[in-house]
Design a protein around this motif. Structure first.
Motif, PDB file in Angstrom:
ATOM      1  N   GLY A 182      72.201 130.906  35.350  1.00  0.00           N
ATOM      2  CA  GLY A 182      72.745 129.715  36.006  1.00  0.00           C
ATOM      3  C   GLY A 182      72.691 128.495  35.097  1.00  0.00           C
ATOM      4  N   LYS A 183      72.946 127.333  35.681  1.00  0.00           N
ATOM      5  CA  LYS A 183      72.980 126.104  34.890  1.00  0.00           C
ATOM      6  C   LYS A 183      71.574 125.712  34.443  1.00  0.00           C
ATOM      7  CE  LYS A 183      75.770 122.754  36.076  1.00  0.00           C
ATOM      8  NZ  LYS A 183      76.367 121.583  36.782  1.00  0.00           N
ATOM      9  N   ARG A 184      71.508 125.298  33.198  1.00  0.00           N
ATOM     10  CA  ARG A 184      70.267 124.772  32.634  1.00  0.00           C
ATOM     11  C   ARG A 184      70.581 123.453  31.927  1.00  0.00           C
ATOM     12  NH1 ARG A 184      68.724 128.042  35.584  1.00  0.00           N
ATOM     13  NH2 ARG A 184      67.251 129.749  35.246  1.00  0.00           N
ATOM     14  N   ASP A 192      60.534 110.120  13.028  1.00  0.00           N
ATOM     15  CA  ASP A 192      61.080 110.072  11.665  1.00  0.00           C
ATOM     16  C   ASP A 192      62.603 110.052  11.663  1.00  0.00           C
ATOM     17  OD1 ASP A 192      61.690 112.610  12.476  1.00  0.00           O
ATOM     18  OD2 ASP A 192      60.620 113.633  10.856  1.00  0.00           O
ATOM     19  N   HIS A 193      63.201 109.892  12.879  1.00  0.00           N
ATOM     20  CA  HIS A 193      64.658 109.778  13.074  1.00  0.00           C
ATOM     21  C   HIS A 193      65.409 111.098  12.903  1.00  0.00           C
ATOM     22  CE1 HIS A 193      64.120 105.472  13.268  1.00  0.00           C
ATOM     23  NE2 HIS A 193      63.568 105.458  12.053  1.00  0.00           N
ATOM     24  N   SER A 194      64.682 112.198  12.739  1.00  0.00           N
ATOM     25  CA  SER A 194      65.358 113.495  12.706  1.00  0.00           C
ATOM     26  C   SER A 194      65.687 113.930  14.133  1.00  0.00           C
ATOM     27  CB  SER A 194      64.472 114.535  12.023  1.00  0.00           C
ATOM     28  OG  SER A 194      63.256 114.714  12.724  1.00  0.00           O
ATOM     29  N   GLN A 195      66.757 114.731  14.261  1.00  0.00           N
ATOM     30  CA  GLN A 195      67.233 115.167  15.577  1.00  0.00           C
ATOM     31  C   GLN A 195      66.437 116.380  16.050  1.00  0.00           C
ATOM     32  OE1 GLN A 195      69.727 113.462  17.099  1.00  0.00           O
ATOM     33  NE2 GLN A 195      69.657 114.690  18.962  1.00  0.00           N
ATOM     34  N   SER A 196      66.158 116.425  17.356  1.00  0.00           N
ATOM     35  CA  SER A 196      65.458 117.562  17.935  1.00  0.00           C
ATOM     36  C   SER A 196      65.966 117.807  19.348  1.00  0.00           C
ATOM     37  CB  SER A 196      63.953 117.302  17.970  1.00  0.00           C
ATOM     38  OG  SER A 196      63.262 118.453  18.453  1.00  0.00           O
ATOM     39  N   THR A 197      65.766 118.999  19.842  1.00  0.00           N
ATOM     40  CA  THR A 197      66.199 119.342  21.201  1.00  0.00           C
ATOM     41  C   THR A 197      65.143 120.192  21.886  1.00  0.00           C
ATOM     42  OG1 THR A 197      67.318 121.365  20.461  1.00  0.00           O
ATOM     43  CG2 THR A 197      68.639 119.333  20.546  1.00  0.00           C
ATOM     44  N   LYS A 198      65.212 120.189  23.224  1.00  0.00           N
ATOM     45  CA  LYS A 198      64.372 121.074  24.029  1.00  0.00           C
ATOM     46  C   LYS A 198      65.237 121.586  25.158  1.00  0.00           C
ATOM     47  CE  LYS A 198      59.972 121.470  26.493  1.00  0.00           C
ATOM     48  NZ  LYS A 198      59.574 122.683  25.738  1.00  0.00           N
ATOM     49  N   ARG A 199      65.300 122.902  25.288  1.00  0.00           N
ATOM     50  CA  ARG A 199      66.189 123.537  26.255  1.00  0.00           C
ATOM     51  C   ARG A 199      65.391 124.154  27.404  1.00  0.00           C
ATOM     52  NH1 ARG A 199      71.044 125.182  23.603  1.00  0.00           N
ATOM     53  NH2 ARG A 199      71.120 127.052  24.916  1.00  0.00           N
ATOM     54  N   GLY A 200      66.120 124.629  28.405  1.00  0.00           N
ATOM     55  CA  GLY A 200      65.536 125.461  29.445  1.00  0.00           C
ATOM     56  C   GLY A 200      65.143 124.760  30.722  1.00  0.00           C
ATOM     57  N   PHE A 201      65.469 123.487  30.902  1.00  0.00           N
ATOM     58  CA  PHE A 201      65.100 122.784  32.134  1.00  0.00           C
ATOM     59  C   PHE A 201      66.020 123.253  33.268  1.00  0.00           C
ATOM     60  CE2 PHE A 201      63.796 119.960  28.685  1.00  0.00           C
ATOM     61  CZ  PHE A 201      62.470 119.731  29.038  1.00  0.00           C
ATOM     62  N   LYS A 202      65.406 123.572  34.410  1.00  0.00           N
ATOM     63  CA  LYS A 202      66.185 124.093  35.529  1.00  0.00           C
ATOM     64  C   LYS A 202      66.917 122.996  36.283  1.00  0.00           C
ATOM     65  CE  LYS A 202      63.312 128.171  36.314  1.00  0.00           C
ATOM     66  NZ  LYS A 202      62.492 128.943  37.282  1.00  0.00           N
ATOM     67  N   THR A 203      66.350 121.809  36.290  1.00  0.00           N
ATOM     68  CA  THR A 203      67.005 120.696  36.990  1.00  0.00           C
ATOM     69  C   THR A 203      67.154 119.509  36.050  1.00  0.00           C
ATOM     70  OG1 THR A 203      64.946 119.691  37.769  1.00  0.00           O
ATOM     71  CG2 THR A 203      65.925 121.420  39.158  1.00  0.00           C
ATOM     72  N   LYS A 204      68.139 118.661  36.386  1.00  0.00           N
ATOM     73  CA  LYS A 204      68.372 117.469  35.577  1.00  0.00           C
ATOM     74  C   LYS A 204      67.182 116.518  35.680  1.00  0.00           C
ATOM     75  CE  LYS A 204      71.768 113.848  34.700  1.00  0.00           C
ATOM     76  NZ  LYS A 204      73.076 113.259  35.106  1.00  0.00           N
ATOM     77  N   LYS A 205      66.504 116.516  36.842  1.00  0.00           N
ATOM     78  CA  LYS A 205      65.353 115.641  37.024  1.00  0.00           C
ATOM     79  C   LYS A 205      64.222 116.014  36.062  1.00  0.00           C
ATOM     80  CE  LYS A 205      62.096 114.006  40.532  1.00  0.00           C
ATOM     81  NZ  LYS A 205      61.675 114.099  41.953  1.00  0.00           N
ATOM     82  N   GLU A 206      63.967 117.318  35.911  1.00  0.00           N
ATOM     83  CA  GLU A 206      62.928 117.763  34.988  1.00  0.00           C
ATOM     84  C   GLU A 206      63.252 117.333  33.561  1.00  0.00           C
ATOM     85  OE1 GLU A 206      62.591 121.953  35.377  1.00  0.00           O
ATOM     86  OE2 GLU A 206      61.587 121.902  37.315  1.00  0.00           O
ATOM     87  N   ALA A 207      64.524 117.500  33.195  1.00  0.00           N
ATOM     88  CA  ALA A 207      64.942 117.132  31.847  1.00  0.00           C
ATOM     89  C   ALA A 207      64.815 115.627  31.629  1.00  0.00           C
ATOM     90  CB  ALA A 207      66.382 117.587  31.611  1.00  0.00           C
TER      91      ALA A 207
END
Length: 377
Positions: A12-14, A23-38
């Motif tokens: 489903g949607k994540r 240090d201004h480098s780009q990073s990401t974190k995936r896997g949140f089930k709801t937009k509120k958690e993210a």
């Protein structure tokens, strides 16, 4: 500010959070089930960046085993005799239990469980040393900003129970020296100066001043494993230690036939190694003394250091003099180690106070009588 972006998965949607690290480098974190958690996660990221508490998740994935190797290498400032127990604690106790654990995953409860389990099988000294290694590694992780706080701190640790000291009398020292044969002079030196074994066996002929009856302590020959390492005394400070006149003849005998740079005790070329604690010449001499004297305690070479402190105090030495003789860092340390030797001082304090009370009680009536005698009729 970062952004929260949705994406589709088989479940489903994540939601994925994209943000910039300090240090201004780009990073990401995936896997949140709801937009509120993210969104909440993104808020914590921004707050930690603003407060200076940012911890990079990739840094927290470093293992205790990896960081432990670096930490151990940084302990090169320790003397070999101090470094060896640390290396053993790391190899036997810390690495097997914690080597594969990521520092970010270490928990206070896990450290407490480890300490408790080890305390059931090992002595307090072993447990405290192993705990100190783990805590030191995690302290380094905090300083490197891999984790916010050290999970090893605030642990309930076992307490070391101090062992009672064994003290020899003058007659017992004499008997032990006689039973030690060619090593009798060394036994007398240990028992009447309080030198550590490595300090005594590190003495050279030139370190003795026969006129002033002083031994200059400049080297420490310590057996580490099977190798004798020679360095500075334990406190890194040279000191001059007095010895009784009665030792002049035995020490002169130890110097006989040797040059100024020869090692005082032993053949003169090689440093004497600490004798075996069960079958060495010292243990055998003690066994013979115990056979002849039922009150003779089972002592080790280090116990002669305690004997030296006892004999010095009984001869009237104060705590400061004993501290300087033994090479302790402070008089407080001497009192902590040998508090039992100064019990008589407490008795003397009580006696002097009792005398003062008695004097004040006697003086007062005399003063009243004198004032009455001077009063006109």
């Amino acid at each position: 500010m970062g952004t929260v972006l949705p994406y589709e998965t088989a479940q489903g949607k994540r939601y994925r959070v994209a943000f910039r690290k300090p240090d201004h480098s780009q990073s990401t974190k995936r896997g949140f089930k709801t937009k509120k958690e993210a969104t909440l996660f993104l808020a914590t990221v921004e707050v930690s960046k603003a407060s200076g508490d940012w911890i990079d998740a990739s840094d927290a994935r470093a293992t205790v085993g990896t960081l432990g190797v670096v930490w151990l290498a940084a302990q090169s400032h320790l003397k070999p005799s101090s470094l060896r127990p640390v290396e053993i604690a790391w190899r036997l106790h810390v690495l097997p239990s914690w080597g594969a654990v990521q520092v970010g995953e270490a928990r206070n409860s896990d450290v407490q469980a480890w300490v408790t389990a080890m305390s059931a099988k090992r002595g307090a000294t072993t447990v405290l040393r192993a705990y100190g290694v783990l805590a030191g590694i995690l302290d380094g992780a905090v300083k490197d900003r891999r984790i916010r706080a050290n999970p090893a701190r605030g642990i309930n640790l076992p307490r070391k129970v101090p062992k009672s000291h064994a003290y020899l009398s003058h007659l017992q020292v004499k008997a032990l020296a006689e039973e030690s044969g060619a090593n009798g002079a060394l036994v007398l030196m240990l028992a009447y100066t309080g030198l550590r074994w490595g300090e005594a066996t590190g003495l050279r002929v030139r370190h003795l001043n026969m006129l002033k009856r002083r031994a200059q302590v400049e080297e420490n020959a310590v057996l580490v494993g099977r190798v004798v390492h020679v360095g500075t005394p334990k406190t890194y400070a040279f000191r001059s230690v007095p010895y009784p006149k009665a030792l002049s003849l035995p020490l002169a005998g130890a110097c006989e036939g040797k040059g100024r740079d020869s090692i005082l005790f032993g053949p003169g070329r090689d440093y004497m190694k600490l004798p075996h604690n069960q079958h060495g010449w010292f243990a055998n001499a003690v066994a013979r003394c115990m056979k002849d004297d039922p009150d003779f305690p089972r002592v080790t070479p280090h116990d002669l250091r305690h004997t030296a402190a006892s004999l010095a105090v009984s001869a009237g030495a104060n705590v400061k003099a004993v501290q300087r003789m033994l090479g302790h860092a402070s008089a407080a340390m001497t009192l902590d180690v040998y508090a039992d030797l100064f019990d008589d001082d407490l008795d003397a304090v009580a006696e002097r106070m009792d005398q003062a009370i008695s004097a004040s009680t006697v003086v007062k009536p005399l003063s009243n009588q004198a004032s009455l005698a001077l009063t006109p009729a």
